[in-house]
Scaffold this active site. Structure first.
Site, PDB file in Angstrom:
ATOM      1  N   LEU A  32      -7.489 -13.239 -20.069  1.00 50.87           N
ATOM      2  CA  LEU A  32      -6.617 -14.403 -19.891  1.00 50.87           C
ATOM      3  C   LEU A  32      -5.237 -14.134 -20.494  1.00 50.87           C
ATOM      4  CD1 LEU A  32      -6.689 -17.500 -18.982  1.00 50.87           C
ATOM      5  CD2 LEU A  32      -6.789 -17.946 -21.423  1.00 50.87           C
ATOM      6  N   ASP A  77      -6.828 -27.544 -18.608  1.00 50.91           N
ATOM      7  CA  ASP A  77      -7.404 -27.456 -17.274  1.00 50.91           C
ATOM      8  C   ASP A  77      -6.257 -26.913 -16.436  1.00 50.91           C
ATOM      9  OD1 ASP A  77      -7.979 -27.963 -14.537  1.00 50.91           O
ATOM     10  OD2 ASP A  77      -9.537 -29.357 -15.177  1.00 50.91           O
ATOM     11  N   HIS A  78      -6.304 -25.633 -16.133  1.00 54.15           N
ATOM     12  CA  HIS A  78      -5.088 -25.021 -15.583  1.00 54.15           C
ATOM     13  C   HIS A  78      -4.699 -25.621 -14.225  1.00 54.15           C
ATOM     14  CE1 HIS A  78      -7.714 -22.385 -13.162  1.00 54.15           C
ATOM     15  NE2 HIS A  78      -6.657 -22.108 -12.437  1.00 54.15           N
ATOM     16  N   HIS A 101     -11.788 -28.870 -12.752  1.00 52.14           N
ATOM     17  CA  HIS A 101     -10.753 -28.835 -11.711  1.00 52.14           C
ATOM     18  C   HIS A 101     -10.996 -29.845 -10.583  1.00 52.14           C
ATOM     19  CE1 HIS A 101      -9.942 -25.324 -13.958  1.00 52.14           C
ATOM     20  NE2 HIS A 101     -10.643 -24.473 -13.257  1.00 52.14           N
TER      21      HIS A 101
END
Ligand code: BG6
Length: 493
Positions: A17, A181-182, A244
């Site tokens: 990441l 929460d990308h 998501h």
């Protein structure tokens, strides 16, 4: 708002990441001159290496993954602010040394003791790191701020999430906790609210009087790759749906907030999650389909099945696909099904929200010409970003033929448009103390409640896996969810 002076500490500094997302994001921010003037970043990891070796590795990652082409001048400005520390997350001495090092950087960079602690580590380390930061006086210092950024997974069910939350809120105030929460950092997710609330056209019809159903999909072509160890414990339910997909649903269904401030928006999001119809085991049976890919063909290449992937059990029952029909029990949405679908090893990579409007009453053209296509609005999240709208019009000619026509606005197709990467926006927000695009605890809590019901029902039944070949649209039963309701099938299944 400008970003505040600070030192950012990345736990898990040698991980995937950090290399693929975080460092390239910092580079992009540097390129856009949005990093604070007084700023440094310390990557900590278990491996032994010096600053220079680490910087060299970061250089490669930026070359490969940054949105902007690597520019030597920009790189040199970021490079000298990057440091590496070898560190064992369990070892107190490491924290003492790290603290001393950070204090030195504070003086050198005039960062005032402000810290971002970014936990890009396996979840079993979340609690211990937070506890040790507290023990060593690194977490709650007056006259400066300390913010905690925590990656997913936030727990693996409601209980474990609660336990984790208790531990971190014992140290950090909720306002200093940034649960990533990308998806929330994606350009088009913010656009969902803009499209709804900055147009006169959409909001009046955004309800069960005019909308027939909503489909939310996020399909991936990739398999689990090298993440089998993690994914075996997660599955599509925890990996994609809990976070998501529910965020996409929430933003689509949200009531107009009282203001655009963080609290107003989050309050409304939580209301949507609280209104989700809770699944009983019978509803799970009827409305939820799980799948796991077998061997198949993606992009003309043969790929192995999930059970043949690295670090995956050959008899694994972990799902790589989930489709479900959810309802939101409030006045706006009662009766409108939300079909959600997400899976790995599908034929295309796409994330979209499809809003299908109700059929016209059988009068006028609908009576004369039979079936007319419904109006469809699609919010395209990725890879294309934009909005698509389908409506009916007369086909040019002497006869009256009615055909569906489309308006297709693509935001990132134009030359020179290069939307910021999700992590770029999110990191910048942490630096300036803006937490709207992060999940508040109660959002996480209600999302787990919803997901736990599904997990519990699944436990009582063995799935017949694998049940879809790689490169297909998922198990047949998933298409049947839509078809069974006589809904248009927009996607092949
Ligand atoms: C991550 C999941 O959160 O999201 C991955 O852990 C998934 O399994 C990824 O591939 C998808 O993100 P994106 O931005 O590519 O849609």
């Amino acid at each position: 708002d400008a970003a505040d002076p600070c030192v950012m500490v990345i736990f898990g500094g040698t991980g995937d990441l950090t290399h693929r997302k975080l460092m390239p994001a910092l580079y992009n921010l540097q390129h856009e001159k949005r990093l604070p003037k007084h700023f440094a970043v310390v990557a900590v990891g278990r491996r032994n290496k010096d600053h220079e070796t680490y910087r060299y590795e970061v250089y490669d990652s930026i070359k490969n993954y940054a949105r902007f082409k690597l520019h030597e001048h920009t790189w040199s400005e970021l490079r000298r602010r990057i440091y590496y520390q070898k560190f064992d997350f369990n070892n107190d001495i490491g924290y003492i040394r790290l603290n001393t090092f950070l204090q030195k950087l504070d003086e050198q960079y005039r960062t005032r003791g402000n810290r971002i602690y970014y936990l890009a580590v396996a979840p079993e380390y979340f609690a211990v790191i937070v506890e040790k930061l507290y023990l060593h006086g690194m977490a709650r210092n007056s006259g400066s701020w300390q913010r905690l950024v925590i990656e997913k997974p936030f727990g693996r069910d409601l209980d474990s999430a609660r336990q984790l939350n208790e531990k971190i809120t014992a140290v950090f105030d909720e306002s200093n906790i940034y649960r990533i929460d990308h998806y929330l950092g994606k350009e088009m997710l913010q656009n969902i609210m803009v499209i709804r609330f900055a147009n006169m056209l959409f909001e009046p019809v955004w309800n069960n009087r005019f909308i027939d159903n909503i489909q939310i999909l996020s399909c991936e072509k990739v398999g689990v790759g090298s993440r089998g160890g993690y994914y075996e414990q997660a599955g599509a339910l925890r990996d994609m749906l809990q976070n998501h997909m529910l965020q996409l649903l929430t933003l689509t269904a949200i009531e107009p907030p009282a203001g655009l401030d963080t609290k107003s928006i989050r309050d409304e999001k939580v209301k949507v999650l609280r209104s989700l119809e809770q699944f009983t085991p019978e509803l799970v049976e009827q409305n939820v389909v799980r799948g796991q890919y077998g061997p198949g063909i993606v992009d003309n290449e043969e790929v192995p099945g999930y059970r043949q992937e690295e670090r995956v059990s050959p008899t694994s029952n972990t799902e790589t696909f989930i489709a479900l029909k959810a309802h939101i029990d409030n006045l706006r949405w009662a009766g409108v099904p939300f079909y959600i679908r997400t899976g790995k090893r599908m034929p295309v990579k796409t994330t979209e929200i499809i809003i299908q409007f109700k059929p016209l009453p059988k009068i006028l053209y609908a009576r004369e010409y039979g079936h007319l296509q419904p109006n469809i609005l699609i919010i395209k999240i990725q890879p294309r970003e934009g909005v698509f709208f389908q409506f009916n019009a007369k086909k040019p000619g002497t006869e009256c033929n009615i055909v569906p026509v489309q308006m297709d606005y693509c935001q990132n197709c134009r030359e020179g448009v290069n939307s910021p990467a999700a992590y770029e926006r999110l990191l910048f927000d942490v630096m300036r103390g803006e937490s709207t695009l992060f999940a508040r605890w109660d959002e996480v809590e209600y999302a787990w409640k919803f997901v736990d019901n599904i997990a519990a029902a699944w436990q009582t039944r063995q799935p017949g896996f694998p049940n879809y070949p790689a490169g297909s649209w998922g198990p047949r039963e998933a298409a049947a969810l839509l078809a069974g309701d006589n809904r248009n099938r927009l996607y092949k299944g």
